[in-house]
Design an enzyme around this catalytic site. Structure first.
Site, PDB file in Angstrom:
ATOM      1  N   LYS A   1       0.841  -1.196   0.000  1.00 48.29           N
ATOM      2  CA  LYS A   1       0.000   0.000   0.000  1.00 48.29           C
ATOM      3  C   LYS A   1       0.884   1.256   0.000  1.00 48.29           C
ATOM      4  O   LYS A   1       0.683   2.173  -0.781  1.00 48.29           O
ATOM      5  CB  LYS A   1      -0.907  -0.044   1.233  1.00 48.29           C
ATOM      6  CG  LYS A   1      -1.895   1.080   1.333  1.00 48.29           C
ATOM      7  CD  LYS A   1      -2.860   0.825   2.489  1.00 48.29           C
ATOM      8  CE  LYS A   1      -3.695   2.053   2.771  1.00 48.29           C
ATOM      9  NZ  LYS A   1      -4.625   1.869   3.882  1.00 48.29           N
TER      10      LYS A   1
ATOM     11  N   GLU B   1      10.552  -4.705   4.525  1.00 48.46           N
ATOM     12  CA  GLU B   1      10.647  -6.097   4.067  1.00 48.46           C
ATOM     13  C   GLU B   1      10.329  -6.202   2.580  1.00 48.46           C
ATOM     14  O   GLU B   1      11.036  -6.861   1.810  1.00 48.46           O
ATOM     15  CB  GLU B   1       9.651  -6.980   4.843  1.00 48.46           C
ATOM     16  CG  GLU B   1       9.961  -7.159   6.308  1.00 48.46           C
ATOM     17  CD  GLU B   1       9.305  -6.107   7.200  1.00 48.46           C
ATOM     18  OE1 GLU B   1       9.054  -4.977   6.717  1.00 48.46           O
ATOM     19  OE2 GLU B   1       9.058  -6.415   8.372  1.00 48.46           O
TER      20      GLU B   1
ATOM     21  N   GLY C   1      -4.948  -2.417   5.209  1.00 49.33           N
ATOM     22  CA  GLY C   1      -4.168  -3.557   4.714  1.00 49.33           C
ATOM     23  C   GLY C   1      -4.840  -4.888   4.975  1.00 49.33           C
ATOM     24  O   GLY C   1      -4.974  -5.736   4.092  1.00 49.33           O
ATOM     25  N   ARG C   2      -5.306  -5.078   6.206  1.00 46.52           N
ATOM     26  CA  ARG C   2      -5.883  -6.388   6.563  1.00 46.52           C
ATOM     27  C   ARG C   2      -7.297  -6.566   6.017  1.00 46.52           C
ATOM     28  O   ARG C   2      -7.932  -7.595   6.241  1.00 46.52           O
ATOM     29  CB  ARG C   2      -5.844  -6.587   8.080  1.00 46.52           C
ATOM     30  CG  ARG C   2      -6.498  -5.472   8.873  1.00 46.52           C
ATOM     31  CD  ARG C   2      -6.085  -5.534  10.338  1.00 46.52           C
ATOM     32  NE  ARG C   2      -6.572  -4.402  11.112  1.00 46.52           N
ATOM     33  CZ  ARG C   2      -5.959  -3.223  11.191  1.00 46.52           C
ATOM     34  NH1 ARG C   2      -4.862  -3.002  10.494  1.00 46.52           N
ATOM     35  NH2 ARG C   2      -6.444  -2.257  11.942  1.00 46.52           N
TER      36      ARG C   2
ATOM     37  N   GLU D   1      -4.926  -7.398  15.014  1.00 47.06           N
ATOM     38  CA  GLU D   1      -4.411  -6.082  14.648  1.00 47.06           C
ATOM     39  C   GLU D   1      -5.545  -5.052  14.722  1.00 47.06           C
ATOM     40  O   GLU D   1      -5.316  -3.884  14.994  1.00 47.06           O
ATOM     41  CB  GLU D   1      -3.810  -6.128  13.236  1.00 47.06           C
ATOM     42  CG  GLU D   1      -2.884  -4.960  12.954  1.00 47.06           C
ATOM     43  CD  GLU D   1      -2.119  -5.137  11.652  1.00 47.06           C
ATOM     44  OE1 GLU D   1      -1.149  -5.914  11.635  1.00 47.06           O
ATOM     45  OE2 GLU D   1      -2.501  -4.521  10.657  1.00 47.06           O
TER      46      GLU D   1
ATOM     47  N   HIS E   1      -4.840 -34.078  17.321  1.00 44.59           N
ATOM     48  CA  HIS E   1      -3.721 -34.910  17.772  1.00 44.59           C
ATOM     49  C   HIS E   1      -2.630 -34.073  18.413  1.00 44.59           C
ATOM     50  O   HIS E   1      -1.513 -34.540  18.584  1.00 44.59           O
ATOM     51  CB  HIS E   1      -3.177 -35.734  16.601  1.00 44.59           C
ATOM     52  CG  HIS E   1      -4.216 -36.657  16.051  1.00 44.59           C
ATOM     53  ND1 HIS E   1      -4.326 -37.970  16.448  1.00 44.59           N
ATOM     54  CD2 HIS E   1      -5.245 -36.429  15.196  1.00 44.59           C
ATOM     55  CE1 HIS E   1      -5.355 -38.518  15.837  1.00 44.59           C
ATOM     56  NE2 HIS E   1      -5.933 -37.600  15.072  1.00 44.59           N
TER      57      HIS E   1
ATOM     58  N   LYS F   1       8.049  -0.797  12.366  1.00 40.31           N
ATOM     59  CA  LYS F   1       8.641  -0.350  11.105  1.00 40.31           C
ATOM     60  C   LYS F   1       9.735   0.689  11.380  1.00 40.31           C
ATOM     61  O   LYS F   1      10.787   0.694  10.759  1.00 40.31           O
ATOM     62  CB  LYS F   1       7.565   0.245  10.188  1.00 40.31           C
ATOM     63  CG  LYS F   1       6.565  -0.803   9.661  1.00 40.31           C
ATOM     64  CD  LYS F   1       5.609  -0.223   8.626  1.00 40.31           C
ATOM     65  CE  LYS F   1       4.650  -1.285   8.094  1.00 40.31           C
ATOM     66  NZ  LYS F   1       3.766  -0.836   7.034  1.00 40.31           N
TER      67      LYS F   1
END
Ligand code: G6Q
Length: 547
Positions: free
Chosen positions: A212, A218, A273-274, A359, A390, A510
């Site tokens: 965005k 990263e 973003g999410r 978030e 399990h 960040k």
């Protein structure tokens, strides 16, 4: 529009206090007795909407509980807040933004004006541009620098620019173009890039740089490495235009990177973003599914949007699930919720939900900046069934924590082989039954169990769960499911009086990482952190012979 909190905060609301009193009456009631006392219980506490069937009868509730929870939602003016979101109110007050992910799936031709501009038209222009691009890739009209068609797509992005695309790709793999390879690179750990690309031919590979802001450390680091990797083989700057496209809101930075803005797919500051997997951030999803199936997914999102916006609270699936979450988090002190999809394709769904929920609602101040005196978002976690059975289900059945579970399952398998699916579904039904009803010590003893083993083999039960059933996992259904959880998060945020749409905690990370990079790279720069951080940096410097 801003929230209209109670002058004494959420916990000062009479509806909250009434729930507290009701909890005292409910805490010792067992689901065994609630079911025994009401043959209609399953029917009463079930609901169908948008091809989802929700059975919430295995929750520690009675009619009065739901009545009190709905009263809380009404007191919080939930319907008015919902309208504010859908109509473009600037409800993300700390960033002064509208929150309009619901506009991303509004049908063509509808109108929603923000600042005098119809955003739905913009949405469809981008969708059309994405579709034209997909058609060019699929038909082979778009060629790589050496004239070969694109066979591999690598999405580079992180957080909201990664989790949705990966989850959707995995969830809908059954419907994807199997002639193409899709990879996702998010971590700044070079291993992620190296492993994603080690067997790919650069001549046939397209990178989607999804960011965005187009400034995220990263993503930019991985994008530069990708460019280097490409040029190491193709050896011509002109190749970048054929092998890189961008998804961003920042045209200037995209251009600076060297990507032609003609090959940039935009979105807007009102898409968090999410909440962006159904925007251009979903370009990799559209490349995998094709434009028609991508649009089916959007229709599924929209179905749930319409249901959430218009259904009365008492028949509203996201509202009911959100309120049940609050019931457990804030009255039973349940600090986590397990999401347990009984479908291997949904293996990344819990990870996706972790960002969406935590978030959004992992906040501890209200919209007015006051500290909350109640818990906000629980921790969401999970794994697909039956695998989880399990490993960690032991704790859910017999541990000391109360962990409400959301089971998600489909009546029809996309891979109907032998009797696998009957067995899978038998497991999901058996688990929620065992959690709710448990096994008493009398029942265990009656099985002839040795007396000293009886306590170990007793299951307390009374462990709540929702079960969501659908016919089949399809693109449309996935959209509906994601939209369901988006709206659950919204409802909880409104009741908690917090801003679900900012993420200052992410922003902090960040900034901090950027400060330390030069300190690691230089051996001489003086360190002014705390003694622990200084020591760790020194240790690393030594390992690299830099001090
Ligand atoms: C999501 C967050 C965060 C964001 C990433 C990537 O809601 O804001 O997860 O998506 O930090 O940001 P960019 O898309 O700007 O690279």
């Amino acid at each position: 529009m801003t929230a209209s909190p109670h002058p004494q905060g959420l916990t000062g609301r009479p509806e909250w206090k009434a729930l507290g009193d009701h909890y005292n009456a409910m805490k010792s009631m067992h689901l065994r007795d609630l079911f025994a006392g009401d043959p209609n219980r399953a029917k009463t506490f079930s609901l169908s909407a948008c091809d989802l069937f929700l059975d919430y009868s295995k929750n520690r509730i009675v009619a009065e509980t739901m009545h009190l929870l709905f009263s809380l939602a009404k007191a919080a003016d939930l319907k008015a807040h919902t309208e504010a979101m859908f109509t473009g109110g600037r409800i993300n007050i700390t960033e002064d933004r509208a929150v309009l992910h619901t506009a991303l799936r509004s049908p063509r031709g509808t109108v929603l004006e923000v600042d005098g501009h119809n955003v739905i038209q913009d949405v469809h222009e981008v969708l059309d541009k994405m579709a034209r691009f997909c058609d060019r890739i699929h038909s082979g009209d778009w060629k790589g620098h050496t004239g070969k068609p694109i066979k591999n797509v690598v999405n580079i992005g992180i957080g909201g620019s990664d989790l949705g695309p990966v989850m959707a790709y995995e969830a809908l793999k059954h419907y994807s173009n199997r002639g193409m390879t899709f990879r996702f690179v998010s971590n700044v750990d070079a291993t992620d890039f190296a492993e994603a690309t080690f067997d790919l031919n650069p001549e046939e590979t397209l990178f989607i740089v999804a960011s965005k802001t187009f400034t995220t450390q990263e993503t930019m680091t991985n994008a530069l490495t990708a460019r280097q990797w490409l040029l190491a083989t193709l050896n011509d700057e002109a190749a970048v235009a054929k092998h890189f496209v961008a998804v961003s809101t920042n045209a200037e930075k995209v251009q600076e990177f060297g990507i032609d803005t003609a090959n940039m797919f935009g979105f807007w500051d009102w898409v968090g973003g999410r909440y962006s997997m159904d925007s251009a951030i979903g370009l990799s999803t559209m490349l995998a599914l094709g434009p028609d199936q991508f649009r089916d997914m959007l229709s599924g999102f929209h179905d749930m949007d319409v249901h959430f916006r218009h259904a009365p609270l008492e028949e509203n699936m996201p509202v009911i699930m959100a309120l049940l979450g609050i019931w457990y988090s804030n009255f039973f002190n349940a600090s986590t919720i397990a999401v347990l999809p009984y479908d291997q394709y949904l293996k990344r769904f819990p990870a996706y939900l972790q960002q969406l929920t935590m978030e959004s609602n992992g906040k501890s101040v209200t919209l007015t900046g006051a500290s909350v005196d109640y818990d906000t978002s629980p921790v969401y976690w999970g794994e697909p069934g039956t695998n989880g059975q399990h490993s960690f289900y032991q704790l859910i059945h017999q541990g000391t924590h109360l962990i409400p579970c959301d089971f998600i399952a489909f009546c029809r398998s996309l891979n109907p082989i032998n009797d696998h699916h009957d067995k899978l579904m038998a497991n999901v039904f058996a688990q929620s039954e065992a959690l709710a009803f448990g096994k008493t010590s009398e029942e265990v003893a009656a099985e002839g169990t040795q007396a000293n083993l009886v306590p170990h083999r007793t299951f307390p039960g009374n462990r709540p769960s929702n079960t969501i059933l659908a016919e089949k996992l399809t693109p449309r259904l996935l959209g509906t499911l994601v939209s369901l959880y988006e709206h659950i998060v919204f409802v909880q945020g409104i009741i908690y009086e917090i801003n679900s749409f900012d993420q200052w905690g992410v922003e902090l990370g960040k900034v901090l990482a950027k400060r330390i990079v030069p300190e690691l790279q230089s051996g001489s720069e003086e360190l002014s952190h705390d003694s622990s951080t200084n020591q760790l940096i020194e240790h690393y410097r030594k390992s690299h012979g830099r001090s």
